[in-house]
Design a protein around this motif. Structure first.
Motif, short mmCIF file in Angstrom:
data_model
loop_
_atom_site.label_atom_id
_atom_site.label_comp_id
_atom_site.label_asym_id
_atom_site.label_seq_id
_atom_site.Cartn_x
_atom_site.Cartn_y
_atom_site.Cartn_z
N GLU A 225 0.83 -1.19 0.00
CA GLU A 225 0.00 0.00 0.00
C GLU A 225 0.87 1.25 0.00
N HIS A 226 0.34 2.31 -0.66
CA HIS A 226 1.06 3.58 -0.74
C HIS A 226 1.28 4.15 0.66
N PHE A 227 2.49 4.66 0.87
CA PHE A 227 2.81 5.27 2.17
C PHE A 227 2.60 6.78 2.04
N GLU A 228 1.81 7.32 2.94
CA GLU A 228 1.48 8.75 2.89
C GLU A 228 2.72 9.58 3.24
N LYS A 229 3.28 10.28 2.23
CA LYS A 229 4.45 11.10 2.47
C LYS A 229 4.05 12.47 3.00
N SER A 230 4.79 12.95 3.98
CA SER A 230 4.50 14.26 4.59
C SER A 230 5.83 14.88 4.98
N SER A 231 6.40 15.66 4.05
CA SER A 231 7.77 16.16 4.22
C SER A 231 7.92 17.05 5.46
N LYS A 232 6.94 17.92 5.70
CA LYS A 232 7.06 18.84 6.85
C LYS A 232 6.92 18.08 8.17
N ALA A 233 6.03 17.08 8.20
CA ALA A 233 5.89 16.26 9.40
C ALA A 233 7.18 15.49 9.65
N SER A 234 7.78 14.96 8.57
CA SER A 234 9.05 14.24 8.71
C SER A 234 10.13 15.17 9.24
N GLY A 235 10.12 16.42 8.77
CA GLY A 235 11.08 17.41 9.27
C GLY A 235 10.92 17.67 10.75
N THR A 276 0.60 25.25 14.87
CA THR A 276 0.30 26.60 14.38
C THR A 276 0.52 26.71 12.87
N ALA A 277 1.68 26.22 12.40
CA ALA A 277 2.01 26.34 10.98
C ALA A 277 1.06 25.54 10.10
N SER A 278 0.68 24.35 10.56
CA SER A 278 -0.19 23.50 9.74
C SER A 278 -1.61 24.06 9.63
N GLN A 279 -2.01 24.90 10.60
CA GLN A 279 -3.33 25.53 10.53
C GLN A 279 -3.37 26.59 9.43
N LYS A 280 -2.22 27.23 9.16
CA LYS A 280 -2.14 28.24 8.11
C LYS A 280 -2.05 27.58 6.73
N ASN A 281 -1.26 26.50 6.65
CA ASN A 281 -1.11 25.78 5.37
C ASN A 281 -0.81 24.33 5.69
N GLY A 282 -1.77 23.44 5.43
CA GLY A 282 -1.63 22.03 5.79
C GLY A 282 -0.80 21.20 4.84
N ASP A 283 -0.38 21.77 3.70
CA ASP A 283 0.38 20.99 2.71
C ASP A 283 1.70 20.49 3.32
N GLY A 284 1.95 19.20 3.19
CA GLY A 284 3.20 18.60 3.65
C GLY A 284 3.19 18.18 5.11
N TRP A 285 2.13 18.55 5.85
CA TRP A 285 2.08 18.21 7.27
C TRP A 285 1.40 16.87 7.53
N GLY A 286 0.70 16.34 6.54
CA GLY A 286 0.05 15.04 6.72
C GLY A 286 -0.91 15.06 7.91
N ALA A 287 -0.80 14.06 8.76
CA ALA A 287 -1.70 13.94 9.92
C ALA A 287 -1.52 15.09 10.90
#
Length: 541
Positions: A225-235, A276-287
């Motif tokens: 199964e595809h693994f959900e990538k989330s670069s900012k969460a990984s950071g 805080t950051a993910s509330q402004k822009n959720g792209d890359g934050w995943g869960a």
């Protein structure tokens, strides 16, 4: 899978349950091994808590590596190799760790530098727990697959109940191995190699379990199964790892406490920034774009931290002259209270498991009263078997009544239950801080009762409404077991200052306060998302 459903539970599930038992057995045994090592190796209270640092830090590192490798490959690594192989590999890693611990103990007996031997033991504990991390990540979903999926929760609750039984008798068995049945043994004069008996047994049992899992045909559990990538969460997770590394560096200095505090503050800042950051822009934050998850990650961090810290520092507290007895207890006399603490988690989890069974409302209410005292009887029986004076534990029955009232007040609703038990935890710690003797002892031990039902409540509230991110969120939550690695040494470090071991229990009080806050705050968050925050059904862990 259809064929497996018809056949009922797979026979190898009983072997898997044994593995659950020894996770609890070893983890709770640390609460006896910590005060023993403090006396044997002449450690400070913070240094003695490094056993927890190594043990629970391995859970974080193991979970993090699995996540990062999966993110790099774009596929869930564990799902690809299969849960069956994951458990086998985890068992073999723990075998290596157990063998290393035996080697470290034996080598340490011949070393002039006792502190060097202690650090070898820490390294071995890390390897054992690294194996546990892989086993637990694979075993929970695997337990659901080993039979009718609709009864998977029942099997998990059974396994969790067995795990809790392991936490109850672990401290008693380890105390017997180190000191025999005699009371008043001196840890500084006790041969530490007596612990080898336990780890030789673990090696044999883990090898047998790995062999059974390798030879027995089991349901296919691999997938791509595809693994959900989330670069900012990984950071964010890499930044949290940097805080962990900072603490490791601090341990090599003469004053590690500021590094632990700075590391924990850093982790909290990273998570609040993510929220805080993910509330402004959720792209890359995943869960992590869901505020209930980020606050839930902190809640798991704090929950595991308080559960471990109360127990791990209790040995030093009970030894302190004037707290429970004028002269303080010897290392060989503390196991009834450590057993009672971990047994308190068994009381709560056995009671919480009642909710998954299809019984009438009246029967359920009756069981909510009876089951806690059955579990309490098991704790007393285990202590009586060792020869401990169980009459000293009788007054604790009154605390169990308070927990039963809490269960009824919670109405099986996760947010309400978590808030009630969080506030009860704060009350228990405050009573303990303001008193001494049996009242204070049982007040601190009650932390186990109030922690017992928190994991499923936090988990269900944190992942509510996450949809496709639920699996990723679960992985992030498991990583936050890191709290069990970092919070106990902070309490231990405060105990080494003029504050003292008794007053250091302000740390658990603050932890319980956050858990009550989380229960209050998450209700508002979920309600704003149109989610019924009280509809989630809590399950055992």
């Amino acid at each position: 899978m259809a064929e497996q459903s018809k056949q009922g539970t797979h026979p190898s599930f009983s072997v898997l349950v044994l593995v659950f038992f020894f996770w609890g057995f070893v983890a709770a045994s640390n609460s006896i091994f910590i005060p023993f090592c403090k006396a044997h190796f002449d450690l400070t209270q913070l240094e003695s808590q490094l056993i927890d640092f190594a043990f629970y830090g391995a859970y974080f590192i193991g979970s993090l590596l699995l996540y990062l490798f999966s993110a790099i490959r774009g596929v869930d690594i564990l799902n690809k190799i299969g849960y069956q192989k994951g458990i086998i590999y985890g068992l073999l890693i723990s075998v290596v760790g157990a063998a290393a611990l035996i080697g470290a103990v034996n080598l340490g007996n011949g070393m002039a530098n006792k502190s060097g031997a202690f650090y070898l033991i820490l390294g071995a504990f890390f390897i054992v727990a690294l194996g546990f991390s892989l086993q637990q990540t694979a075993a929970n979903p695997f337990a659901i697959l080993l039979g009718d999926p609709s009864k998977g929760t029942h099997r998990l609750n059974l396994a969790g109940g067995v795990n809790s039984f392991g936490t109850t008798i672990g401290p008693i068995i380890v105390s017997m191995l180190l000191f025999g049945s005699a009371q008043g043994g001196d840890a500084s004069k006790t041969d530490i190699s007596k612990i080898n008996t336990l780890y030789i047994l673990l090696i044999v049992l883990f090898l047998v379990a790995a062999g059974i899992f390798a030879l027995v045909k089991m349901p296919k559990t691999t997938g791509d199964e595809h693994f959900e990538k989330s670069s900012k969460a990984s950071g964010a997770l890499v930044a949290i790892t940097a805080m962990f590394v900072l603490i490791v560096i601090g341990i090599t200095t003469q004053n590690a406490l500021p590094f632990f505090i700075a590391g924990i503050v850093g982790i909290l800042v990273i998570l609040f920034y993510a929220k805080t950051a993910s509330q402004k822009n959720g792209d890359g934050w995943g869960a992590m774009k869901y505020p209930q998850l980020v606050l839930g990650m902190i809640a798991i961090f704090v929950y595991v931290g308080v559960e471990v810290s109360v127990a791990s520092n209790m040995g030093a507290l009970l030894k302190h002259p004037g707290f429970l007895t004028p002269e303080g207890l010897a290392e060989s006399q503390i196991d009834p209270y450590i057993s009672l603490f971990w047994g308190s988690l068994m009381i709560g989890r056995w009671t919480g498991a009642i909710t998954v069974f299809n019984v009438s409302k009246a029967t359920r209410k009756l069981l909510f009263v009876i089951v806690p005292f059955i579990a309490y009887g098991v704790i007393l029986g285990a202590n009586a078997w060792k020869g401990n004076d169980i009459s000293a534990l009788y007054p604790y029955a009154g605390v169990i009544v308070i927990q039963i009232i809490g269960f009824f007040a919670g109405q099986e609703k996760p947010a309400k239950t978590l808030m009630i038990f969080g506030l009860l935890g704060v009350a228990g710690m405050v009573v303990g801080l303001l008193t001494t003797g049996a009242v204070a002892t049982f007040a601190f031990v009650s932390g186990g009762l109030f922690c017992s039902v928190m994991w499923p409540s936090i988990f269900s509230l944190s992942i509510a409404g996450l949809g496709k991110y639920t699996s990723q969120a679960s992985s992030f939550l498991v990583m936050m077991i890191l709290g069990g690695s970092l919070i106990p040494p902070v309490q231990g470090g405060l105990a080494d200052t003029s504050l003292g071991i008794h007053a250091s229990y302000i740390i658990p009080a603050l932890c319980f306060a956050y858990l009550a806050f989380f229960a209050f705050r998450v209700k508002t968050i979920l309600k704003s998302q149109g989610i019924d925050y009280e509809s989630a059904i809590s399950s055992g862990h």
